[in-house]
Design a protein around this motif. Structure first.
Motif, PDB file in Angstrom:
ATOM      1  N   LEU A  90       0.830  -1.202   0.000  1.00  0.00           N
ATOM      2  CA  LEU A  90       0.000   0.000   0.000  1.00  0.00           C
ATOM      3  C   LEU A  90       0.865   1.252   0.000  1.00  0.00           C
ATOM      4  O   LEU A  90       0.545   2.252  -0.651  1.00  0.00           O
ATOM      5  N   TRP A  91       1.985   1.196   0.721  1.00  0.00           N
ATOM      6  CA  TRP A  91       2.893   2.334   0.794  1.00  0.00           C
ATOM      7  C   TRP A  91       3.854   2.407  -0.397  1.00  0.00           C
ATOM      8  O   TRP A  91       4.705   3.295  -0.448  1.00  0.00           O
ATOM      9  N   GLU A  92       3.754   1.440  -1.290  1.00  0.00           N
ATOM     10  CA  GLU A  92       4.561   1.414  -2.517  1.00  0.00           C
ATOM     11  C   GLU A  92       6.064   1.347  -2.232  1.00  0.00           C
ATOM     12  O   GLU A  92       6.870   2.017  -2.877  1.00  0.00           O
ATOM     13  N   LEU A  93       6.427   0.514  -1.276  1.00  0.00           N
ATOM     14  CA  LEU A  93       7.834   0.264  -0.988  1.00  0.00           C
ATOM     15  C   LEU A  93       8.392  -0.714  -2.019  1.00  0.00           C
ATOM     16  O   LEU A  93       7.643  -1.372  -2.740  1.00  0.00           O
ATOM     17  N   PRO A  94       9.727  -0.847  -2.114  1.00  0.00           N
ATOM     18  CA  PRO A  94      10.317  -1.752  -3.115  1.00  0.00           C
ATOM     19  C   PRO A  94       9.836  -3.189  -2.947  1.00  0.00           C
ATOM     20  O   PRO A  94       9.584  -3.659  -1.835  1.00  0.00           O
ATOM     21  N   ASP A  95       9.727  -3.894  -4.067  1.00  0.00           N
ATOM     22  CA  ASP A  95       9.198  -5.258  -4.060  1.00  0.00           C
ATOM     23  C   ASP A  95       9.937  -6.213  -3.114  1.00  0.00           C
ATOM     24  O   ASP A  95       9.296  -7.017  -2.417  1.00  0.00           O
ATOM     25  N   PRO A  96      11.291  -6.197  -3.048  1.00  0.00           N
ATOM     26  CA  PRO A  96      11.970  -7.088  -2.096  1.00  0.00           C
ATOM     27  C   PRO A  96      11.573  -6.804  -0.644  1.00  0.00           C
ATOM     28  O   PRO A  96      11.499  -7.731   0.169  1.00  0.00           O
ATOM     29  N   VAL A  97      11.321  -5.544  -0.301  1.00  0.00           N
ATOM     30  CA  VAL A  97      10.911  -5.183   1.063  1.00  0.00           C
ATOM     31  C   VAL A  97       9.513  -5.739   1.339  1.00  0.00           C
ATOM     32  O   VAL A  97       9.238  -6.272   2.428  1.00  0.00           O
ATOM     33  N   ILE A  98       8.629  -5.628   0.359  1.00  0.00           N
ATOM     34  CA  ILE A  98       7.279  -6.180   0.504  1.00  0.00           C
ATOM     35  C   ILE A  98       7.339  -7.689   0.720  1.00  0.00           C
ATOM     36  O   ILE A  98       6.688  -8.236   1.611  1.00  0.00           O
ATOM     37  N   LYS A  99       8.141  -8.356  -0.104  1.00  0.00           N
ATOM     38  CA  LYS A  99       8.211  -9.813  -0.022  1.00  0.00           C
ATOM     39  C   LYS A  99       8.860 -10.278   1.276  1.00  0.00           C
ATOM     40  O   LYS A  99       8.397 -11.240   1.909  1.00  0.00           O
ATOM     41  N   ALA A 100       9.951  -9.616   1.700  1.00  0.00           N
ATOM     42  CA  ALA A 100      10.641 -10.010   2.932  1.00  0.00           C
ATOM     43  C   ALA A 100       9.727  -9.872   4.140  1.00  0.00           C
ATOM     44  O   ALA A 100       9.721 -10.720   5.037  1.00  0.00           O
ATOM     45  N   ALA A 101       8.942  -8.803   4.174  1.00  0.00           N
ATOM     46  CA  ALA A 101       7.979  -8.642   5.272  1.00  0.00           C
ATOM     47  C   ALA A 101       6.879  -9.683   5.178  1.00  0.00           C
ATOM     48  O   ALA A 101       6.497 -10.308   6.172  1.00  0.00           O
ATOM     49  N   GLY A 102       6.369  -9.897   3.974  1.00  0.00           N
ATOM     50  CA  GLY A 102       5.188 -10.732   3.800  1.00  0.00           C
ATOM     51  C   GLY A 102       5.385 -12.193   4.114  1.00  0.00           C
ATOM     52  O   GLY A 102       4.460 -12.856   4.594  1.00  0.00           O
ATOM     53  N   VAL A 103       6.580 -12.748   3.841  1.00  0.00           N
ATOM     54  CA  VAL A 103       6.758 -14.203   3.989  1.00  0.00           C
ATOM     55  C   VAL A 103       7.903 -14.579   4.927  1.00  0.00           C
ATOM     56  O   VAL A 103       8.317 -15.735   4.950  1.00  0.00           O
ATOM     57  N   HIS A 104       8.383 -13.632   5.729  1.00  0.00           N
ATOM     58  CA  HIS A 104       9.520 -13.991   6.601  1.00  0.00           C
ATOM     59  C   HIS A 104       9.132 -15.005   7.670  1.00  0.00           C
ATOM     60  O   HIS A 104      10.002 -15.647   8.253  1.00  0.00           O
ATOM     61  N   GLN A 105       7.841 -15.197   7.922  1.00  0.00           N
ATOM     62  CA  GLN A 105       7.399 -16.188   8.900  1.00  0.00           C
ATOM     63  C   GLN A 105       7.313 -17.599   8.322  1.00  0.00           C
ATOM     64  O   GLN A 105       7.052 -18.545   9.058  1.00  0.00           O
ATOM     65  N   TYR A 106       7.549 -17.747   7.022  1.00  0.00           N
ATOM     66  CA  TYR A 106       7.337 -19.024   6.361  1.00  0.00           C
ATOM     67  C   TYR A 106       8.660 -19.638   5.913  1.00  0.00           C
ATOM     68  O   TYR A 106       9.254 -19.187   4.936  1.00  0.00           O
ATOM     69  N   PRO A 107       9.142 -20.671   6.637  1.00  0.00           N
ATOM     70  CA  PRO A 107      10.390 -21.325   6.225  1.00  0.00           C
ATOM     71  C   PRO A 107      10.221 -22.061   4.910  1.00  0.00           C
ATOM     72  O   PRO A 107       9.135 -22.514   4.569  1.00  0.00           O
ATOM     73  N   GLY A 108      11.320 -22.156   4.183  1.00  0.00           N
ATOM     74  CA  GLY A 108      11.299 -22.890   2.926  1.00  0.00           C
ATOM     75  C   GLY A 108      10.720 -22.118   1.760  1.00  0.00           C
ATOM     76  O   GLY A 108      10.456 -22.699   0.707  1.00  0.00           O
ATOM     77  N   TYR A 109      10.535 -20.798   1.919  1.00  0.00           N
ATOM     78  CA  TYR A 109       9.977 -20.004   0.817  1.00  0.00           C
ATOM     79  C   TYR A 109      10.900 -20.062  -0.399  1.00  0.00           C
ATOM     80  O   TYR A 109      12.121 -19.911  -0.289  1.00  0.00           O
ATOM     81  N   GLN A 110      10.310 -20.267  -1.557  1.00  0.00           N
ATOM     82  CA  GLN A 110      11.024 -20.209  -2.827  1.00  0.00           C
ATOM     83  C   GLN A 110      10.191 -19.391  -3.797  1.00  0.00           C
ATOM     84  O   GLN A 110       8.993 -19.618  -3.947  1.00  0.00           O
ATOM     85  N   GLY A 111      10.818 -18.425  -4.424  1.00  0.00           N
ATOM     86  CA  GLY A 111      10.074 -17.589  -5.344  1.00  0.00           C
ATOM     87  C   GLY A 111      10.748 -16.255  -5.527  1.00  0.00           C
ATOM     88  O   GLY A 111      11.960 -16.104  -5.319  1.00  0.00           O
TER      89      GLY A 111
END
Length: 457
Positions: A369-390
């Motif tokens: 929503l705040w239009e931050l860089p995509d890696p920042v969005i992804k790191a926040a969004g899935v840091h609770q999920y081990p084994g993330y690939q993508g």
């Protein structure tokens, strides 16, 4: 041998019947329970507590949380969770994080939640990361002989997971409709826009920051800290940019400081603002140190570490009463994952169930929503999920590895262990890097602690 040595010896000596259930080797108890493929309501766990009178084990359902008020009323003791290091020393024959809930095997006083005593069948950790034990109710009661019983835990709802049909797009849509999400503060937005301009100068950044005296003081304090050991005088933000910190680092720390002003969150507690800043700064430092070794951008890695936990601030801002409860449960249930606790607090039906996806996903939604860089969005969004690939998986794994290493220093909101070898493999790093990073963390710890304290005031 699939069982912890002392546990196996105790069960065999007492003639207690049990069945071993092998599972795939797991990095944490939560992961092991998932791999087990059995009803979570049948699983029991041990919560380890301590005070000046000694150590106490509370045995409760896996899908329950400890009721600290009931515990105090029953014992009259002000008990605190054991640290991971203390637990490892006590259960030396067990894999870290896989404490079996049979205190008698370890000569330990036990309190048994009365919901467990009524069970006809239970499943619990064998003390190893690759098997569970199945036991019927009568065998369990024999194993728990001498334990005190009481109503010590609160069960979660029958559905401890968010409905499969509820996607993150649904969550984002509902959040926007139901709640007034905080906009990015004006100064943070101006900093973000400036950093997106490839021709922006240190003078422009300095002038923008100097519009805010408090932010100016914090950036200057950062530049003058022992983290950088700059030998000369620094008299302006522009000098901090050009002589010490560099454009990206100043922009990112200023963006983080300004963005936090969007939230009204208590300072105290394990999830409060004090610990948030300490956790974020340490994580940002480790990510920045990892970046060159992983072929990633240092500035972007720093920002991923710094902002990855913003979802907690949003939860605290929108739901202060529930956040207070989550804070209390976090301190009382050290071996339970944040995901499980969030599902306990926010997965009870009604509109708030959308927050049971976890603070990480909520933070990712806010960052988008705040239009931050995509890696920042992804790191926040899935840091609770081990084994993330993508997409942007390197940045996600750097945040996960940083958090895993920081747990050993008592920093962060999680206590259960991670699969560090898997993260190292995913990042193509050698195991020796762990000792190097831990040494670097210890060297800068006083400066990072001082900086965290300065940002809170």
């Amino acid at each position: 041998m699939a069982l912890a040595v002392r546990l196996e010896r105790f069960l065999n000596q007492q003639g207690i019947a049990y069945k071993e259930l092998p599972i795939t080797k797991a990095a944490s108890l939560d992961e092991a329970v998932s791999a087990l493929g059995q009803p979570r309501g049948d699983v029991i766990k041990a919560t380890l507590l301590i005070d000046i009178s000694g150590i106490l084990m509370v045995v409760q359902r896996y899908d329950s949380t400890l009721d600290t008020e009931a515990l105090l009323q029953m014992t009259g003791r002000h008990l605190q969770p054991l640290t991971e290091r203390q637990a490892v020393r006590l259960f030396g024959d067990c894999d870290p994080g896989f404490t079996p809930p049979i205190g008698n095997a370890y000569d330990m006083s036990v309190l048994l939640d009365d919901d467990v005593t009524q069970a006809e069948r239970v499943l619990f950790s064998s003390g190893t990361n690759h098997s569970f034990i199945e036991m019927n109710g009568s065998s369990l009661r024999l194993a728990m002989s001498g334990s005190r019983e009481g109503h010590l835990a609160i069960r979660g709802s029958g559905n401890n997971v968010v409905r499969d049909a509820l996607t993150l797009a649904d969550v984002a849509s509902k959040l926007k409709k139901l709640y007034r999400l905080p906009p990015m503060p004006a100064l943070a937005l101006r900093i973000l826009r400036l950093t997106s301009n490839t021709e922006a100068t240190a003078r422009e950044l300095g002038e923008l920051i100097e519009f805010d005296p408090s932010l100016t003081a914090q950036v200057m304090r950062y530049a003058r800290s022992a983290l950088f050991n700059y030998p000369g005088q620094i008299n302006s933000v522009q000098e901090a940019v050009t002589r010490v910190l560099g454009f990206d680092r100043v922009a990112h720390i200023a963006l983080g400081i300004a963005s936090v002003r969007a939230f009204d969150v208590p300072k105290a507690g394990m999830l409060g603002m004090d610990n948030f800043w300490r956790h974020s700064l340490y994580c940002a430092f480790v990510c920045q140190r990892l970046a060159p070794r992983c072929g990633a951008d240092k500035g972007l890695a720093y920002l991923c570490g710094l902002l990855h936990n913003f979802g907690l601030l949003l939860v605290g801002h929108l739901f202060p009463a529930e956040f207070k409860e989550l804070n209390r449960l976090r301190e009382a249930n050290p071996e339970t994952s944040m995901q499980s606790l969030e599902q306990q607090v926010f997965g009870q039906g009604g509109e708030q169930e959308i927050l049971a996806v976890g603070h990480g996903a909520i933070g990712g939604i806010l960052h988008r929503l705040w239009e931050l860089p995509d890696p920042v969005i992804k790191a926040a969004g899935v840091h609770q999920y081990p084994g993330y690939q993508g997409e942007h998986e390197n940045y996600v794994m750097m945040v996960q590895l940083a958090n895993a290493l920081l747990k050993g220093r008592g920093i962060g909101d999680e206590f259960n262990s991670d699969n560090i070898p898997a993260l190292l493999h995913g990042l193509k790093l050698e195991p020796a890097i762990v000792d190097e990073l831990l040494s670097e963390i210890d060297q800068v710890a006083p400066e990072l602690d001082a900086l965290a304290s300065s940002l809170i005031t």
